[in-house]
Design a protein around this motif. Structure first.
Motif, PDB file in Angstrom:
ATOM      1  N   HIS A 166     104.299  89.519 -50.138  1.00  0.00           N
ATOM      2  CA  HIS A 166     104.218  89.357 -49.079  1.00  0.00           C
ATOM      3  C   HIS A 166     103.145  88.470 -48.328  1.00  0.00           C
ATOM      4  O   HIS A 166     102.231  88.578 -48.449  1.00  0.00           O
ATOM      5  CB  HIS A 166     103.313  91.086 -48.201  1.00  0.00           C
ATOM      6  N   HIS A 178     102.298  86.529 -44.304  1.00  0.00           N
ATOM      7  CA  HIS A 178     103.241  87.055 -42.812  1.00  0.00           C
ATOM      8  C   HIS A 178     102.685  85.753 -42.428  1.00  0.00           C
ATOM      9  O   HIS A 178     101.199  85.239 -41.805  1.00  0.00           O
ATOM     10  CB  HIS A 178     102.139  87.929 -42.122  1.00  0.00           C
ATOM     11  N   GLY A 236     107.474  92.181 -34.293  1.00  0.00           N
ATOM     12  CA  GLY A 236     107.513  92.974 -33.512  1.00  0.00           C
ATOM     13  C   GLY A 236     107.702  92.661 -32.300  1.00  0.00           C
ATOM     14  O   GLY A 236     108.898  93.543 -31.514  1.00  0.00           O
ATOM     15  N   ARG A 237     106.984  91.546 -31.467  1.00  0.00           N
ATOM     16  CA  ARG A 237     107.659  90.726 -30.167  1.00  0.00           C
ATOM     17  C   ARG A 237     109.019  90.766 -30.178  1.00  0.00           C
ATOM     18  O   ARG A 237     109.017  90.294 -29.147  1.00  0.00           O
ATOM     19  CB  ARG A 237     106.974  89.292 -30.745  1.00  0.00           C
ATOM     20  N   TYR A 241     101.866  93.414 -27.204  1.00  0.00           N
ATOM     21  CA  TYR A 241     100.662  93.434 -27.428  1.00  0.00           C
ATOM     22  C   TYR A 241     100.454  93.345 -26.089  1.00  0.00           C
ATOM     23  O   TYR A 241      99.095  92.080 -25.255  1.00  0.00           O
ATOM     24  CB  TYR A 241     100.638  92.005 -27.809  1.00  0.00           C
ATOM     25  N   ASN A 266      99.792  98.106 -43.136  1.00  0.00           N
ATOM     26  CA  ASN A 266      99.054  96.557 -43.561  1.00  0.00           C
ATOM     27  C   ASN A 266      97.592  96.596 -43.175  1.00  0.00           C
ATOM     28  O   ASN A 266      97.175  97.837 -41.589  1.00  0.00           O
ATOM     29  CB  ASN A 266      99.772  95.738 -42.745  1.00  0.00           C
ATOM     30  N   GLY A 289     106.316  89.515 -39.622  1.00  0.00           N
ATOM     31  CA  GLY A 289     106.806  89.062 -38.301  1.00  0.00           C
ATOM     32  C   GLY A 289     106.944  87.629 -37.956  1.00  0.00           C
ATOM     33  O   GLY A 289     107.336  86.981 -38.695  1.00  0.00           O
ATOM     34  N   GLY A 290     106.672  87.260 -36.483  1.00  0.00           N
ATOM     35  CA  GLY A 290     106.834  86.128 -36.149  1.00  0.00           C
ATOM     36  C   GLY A 290     108.066  85.652 -35.178  1.00  0.00           C
ATOM     37  O   GLY A 290     107.711  84.534 -35.133  1.00  0.00           O
ATOM     38  N   ILE A 291     108.981  85.818 -35.328  1.00  0.00           N
ATOM     39  CA  ILE A 291     110.572  85.195 -34.783  1.00  0.00           C
ATOM     40  C   ILE A 291     109.622  85.204 -33.323  1.00  0.00           C
ATOM     41  O   ILE A 291     109.177  85.910 -32.655  1.00  0.00           O
ATOM     42  CB  ILE A 291     111.499  86.316 -34.787  1.00  0.00           C
ATOM     43  N   LYS A 304     102.437  97.666 -34.302  1.00  0.00           N
ATOM     44  CA  LYS A 304     101.409  96.983 -33.465  1.00  0.00           C
ATOM     45  C   LYS A 304     101.706  96.382 -32.162  1.00  0.00           C
ATOM     46  O   LYS A 304     100.336  96.154 -30.821  1.00  0.00           O
ATOM     47  CB  LYS A 304     100.618  96.091 -34.313  1.00  0.00           C
ATOM     48  N   ARG A 333      99.762  90.741 -50.690  1.00  0.00           N
ATOM     49  CA  ARG A 333      99.791  89.837 -49.251  1.00  0.00           C
ATOM     50  C   ARG A 333      98.413  88.055 -49.770  1.00  0.00           C
ATOM     51  O   ARG A 333      97.605  88.227 -49.903  1.00  0.00           O
ATOM     52  CB  ARG A 333      99.088  90.624 -48.074  1.00  0.00           C
ATOM     53  N   SER A 346     102.592  85.018 -35.814  1.00  0.00           N
ATOM     54  CA  SER A 346     103.290  85.181 -34.615  1.00  0.00           C
ATOM     55  C   SER A 346     103.976  83.918 -33.921  1.00  0.00           C
ATOM     56  O   SER A 346     102.551  83.011 -34.112  1.00  0.00           O
ATOM     57  CB  SER A 346     102.640  86.073 -33.947  1.00  0.00           C
ATOM     58  N   GLN A 347     104.483  84.159 -32.987  1.00  0.00           N
ATOM     59  CA  GLN A 347     105.474  83.534 -31.991  1.00  0.00           C
ATOM     60  C   GLN A 347     105.480  82.211 -32.712  1.00  0.00           C
ATOM     61  O   GLN A 347     104.946  81.120 -32.217  1.00  0.00           O
ATOM     62  CB  GLN A 347     105.012  83.233 -31.098  1.00  0.00           C
ATOM     63  N   ALA A 384     107.317  96.019 -36.130  1.00  0.00           N
ATOM     64  CA  ALA A 384     105.415  96.108 -35.996  1.00  0.00           C
ATOM     65  C   ALA A 384     105.281  96.558 -35.084  1.00  0.00           C
ATOM     66  O   ALA A 384     104.661  96.482 -33.926  1.00  0.00           O
ATOM     67  CB  ALA A 384     105.143  93.852 -36.267  1.00  0.00           C
TER      68      ALA A 384
HETATM   69  C1  LIG Z   1     100.492  91.398 -40.661  1.00  0.00           C
HETATM   70  C2  LIG Z   1     101.737  91.453 -39.586  1.00  0.00           C
HETATM   71  N1  LIG Z   1     103.372  91.776 -39.517  1.00  0.00           N
HETATM   72  C3  LIG Z   1     104.006  91.482 -38.056  1.00  0.00           C
HETATM   73  C4  LIG Z   1     103.097  91.376 -37.021  1.00  0.00           C
HETATM   74  C5  LIG Z   1     104.468  90.782 -36.162  1.00  0.00           C
HETATM   75  O1  LIG Z   1     104.990  89.926 -35.438  1.00  0.00           O
HETATM   76  P1  LIG Z   1     105.533  89.016 -34.262  1.00  0.00           P
HETATM   77  O2  LIG Z   1     105.163  90.431 -33.248  1.00  0.00           O
HETATM   78  O3  LIG Z   1     105.119  87.962 -33.552  1.00  0.00           O
HETATM   79  O4  LIG Z   1     107.095  90.030 -34.768  1.00  0.00           O
HETATM   80  C6  LIG Z   1     102.045  90.808 -36.876  1.00  0.00           C
HETATM   81  C7  LIG Z   1     101.628  90.495 -36.021  1.00  0.00           C
HETATM   82  O5  LIG Z   1     100.798  89.619 -35.984  1.00  0.00           O
HETATM   83  C8  LIG Z   1     101.038  91.038 -38.649  1.00  0.00           C
HETATM   84  O6  LIG Z   1     100.264  90.372 -38.307  1.00  0.00           O
END
Ligand SMILES: Cc1ncc(COP(=O)(O)O)c(C=O)c1O
Length: 471
Positions: free
Chosen positions: A213, A215, A319-320, A428, A111, A255-257, A69, A164, A218-219, A67
């Protein structure tokens, strides 16, 4: 004994100083200035290997899409690319960066809740792996984009789209980080899903519906929301197959791990229990994959659809968990004061919320240590604050809701010029920086194997503060 925040081979104490993969933090500040973002290439690779090992253990085709972002610095993206995984983007700008750094179109998913026509055109023209569709309306926008480009004589294939969903699955994370609730702005709700798929299948010459999809956020500290999301997507996949004969190629679990921000728990008892559970989460990717596949297998058996499950590719968008603990901020104490009335000692640093926005908007906890005296006793309480002209630019919870400790524990007698380090700041942070108060954005370095240090972001100059202004 080493402090609890140390990670052998990565974050260590050497000659009293913080050392990052064998590189002295204080030397880095001398060379590159302060504040300074420091990233570790070996740690990024370690985090990606951990994900790959989880995939090997469940023996399934798994596509990891970083991710971007979380951190889209070009050198970070390059490191991710070279580690052999794919990428998720959230805007035309991130798509541009991913293509520029060398990701192939079939490595990219896109996304976004509010994609512009130009952004959709770029994604369709590039022929990326999947555009994740956020509403029924957006299916029409992608079809129009295909028409528009073809009308201009461009030879584009049908766009690959993924729908999604937002199925109302809560997590124990911050509300702002939960994205599968009906009150969130994301996705298509359960009652509309089947009709959305029917709509997506109407014009196969323009769009090809390839996946589904969710999601959850996060966390996310627990395995259950992931498993529930996977089951929900799996059941939709079966329903769509039964109704239309169309088989989706992939299920994207988002994501979200989580990352454990509380490896060092010396300040954790000051945080409310739910914050502690969330910030201190230890959840292995293998657990997420195993449990998701277990519930899907159960449901597949009951539905006589195991052959479909065996064909499906699983996507994850971490991502995180790739970048957070691979980055830290070195910051220098610039000013000190005492308040005789409260007996507080205030340390004023050069790292404010303009470079770590989460510390302000989510009151996110980043563990603070002294990089100059890394192994000394952390027995003294300080009020710590950044340099911005804003009462909210503090390392505690100004709203008095207790989401951050009121005081930070550091060695005795901290003085101006001492270098401190905020840990686990890789996600982030750099991606969300801004110039508030006319503050040039900091430099960043990447520590590589064999203690080589590469600068991956230059420090902004004053000229850059005015570069976009027209006057
Ligand atoms: C659609 C989507 N995918 C993946 C992520 C990445 O999440 P994380 O950084 O918690 O793994 C996010 C972030 O919230 C997201 O909005």
């Amino acid at each position: 004994m080493s402090p609890a925040w140390t990670i052998p081979g990565f974050l260590e104490v050497r000659n009293q100083h913080l050392s990052i993969n064998g590189v002295d933090a204080i030397e880095l500040v001398k060379q590159f200035g302060s504040p300074l973002f420091v990233f570790s290439e070996p740690r990024i690779r370690h985090n990606i290997d951990r994900l790959k090992k989880a995939a090997d253990a469940v023996d399934r085709p798994i596509k990891f899409c970083y991710a971007s972002k979380a951190n889209s610095n070009m050198a970070i993206l390059k490191t991710v690319l070279e580690s052999g995984i794919d990428v998720e983007v959230n805007s035309g700008g991130e798509l541009f960066k991913a293509l520029r750094v060398g990701f192939k179109p079939d490595q990219i998913i896109f996304n976004g809740t509010s994609k512009s026509d130009d952004e959709i055109d770029d994604a369709v023209r590039a022929g990326i792996y999947a555009i994740n569709i956020d509403s029924v309306f957006e299916i029409g926008l992608v079809e129009q984009s295909v028409d528009r480009l073809r009308a201009r004589g461009e030879n584009v294939s049908p766009a690959r789209i993924t729908l999604r969903l937002v199925p109302e699955i809560g997590t124990r994370s911050h509300l702002g980080l939960q994205t599968a609730l009906l009150t969130s702005k994301f996705g298509i709700s359960s009652s509309e899903v089947l009709s959305a798929f029917r709509r997506g299948l109407q014009n196969p010459d323009k769009v090809h519906v390839c996946g589904i999809h969710i999601h959850v956020g996060s966390q996310t500290p627990d395995v259950e929301p992931f498993a529930e999301a996977f089951r929900s997507m799996w059941e939709h996949l079966v329903a769509i197959h039964r109704e239309t004969g169309h088989t989706l190629e992939h299920i994207n679990l988002g994501g979200g791990i989580p990352v454990n921000y509380l490896r060092d728990r010396t300040q954790a008892d000051q945080l409310p229990e739910h914050e502690r559970d969330m910030l201190g989460a230890e959840l292995e990717p293998i657990e997420v994959l195993r449990e998701a596949l277990r519930v899907a297998r159960e449901s597949a058996r009951a539905a006589g659809a195991e052959h479909l499950l065996d064909q499906v590719t699983i996507l994850l968008e971490p991502g995180r968990s790739i970048i957070a603990d691979a980055g830290l901020v070195l910051t220098t104490v610039r000013n000190i004061k005492t308040r005789p009335e409260t007996e507080d000692v205030w340390l004023l640093t050069d790292a404010g919320y303009n470079i770590m926005l989460s510390m302000n908007n989510y009151k996110w906890y980043y563990h603070l240590i002294s990089a100059s005296r890394a192994a000394e006793g952390y027995d003294n309480d300080y009020k710590v604050a950044g340099p911005l002209c804003d009462s909210g630019d503090v390392y505690f919870d100004i709203e008095r809701e207790g989401r951050l400790p009121d005081y930070r524990k550091l060695p005795a007698n901290v003085q101006p010029d001492e270098v401190l380090a905020l840990l686990n700041c890789g996600a982030y942070s750099l991606a969300q920086m801004f110039h508030y108060n006319g503050r040039p954005l900091p430099a960043a370095v990447l520590v590589r194997e064999n203690q080589r240090v590469d600068q991956i972001r230059k420090r902004d100059t004053y000229e850059e503060l005015i570069a976009s202004d027209i006057w």
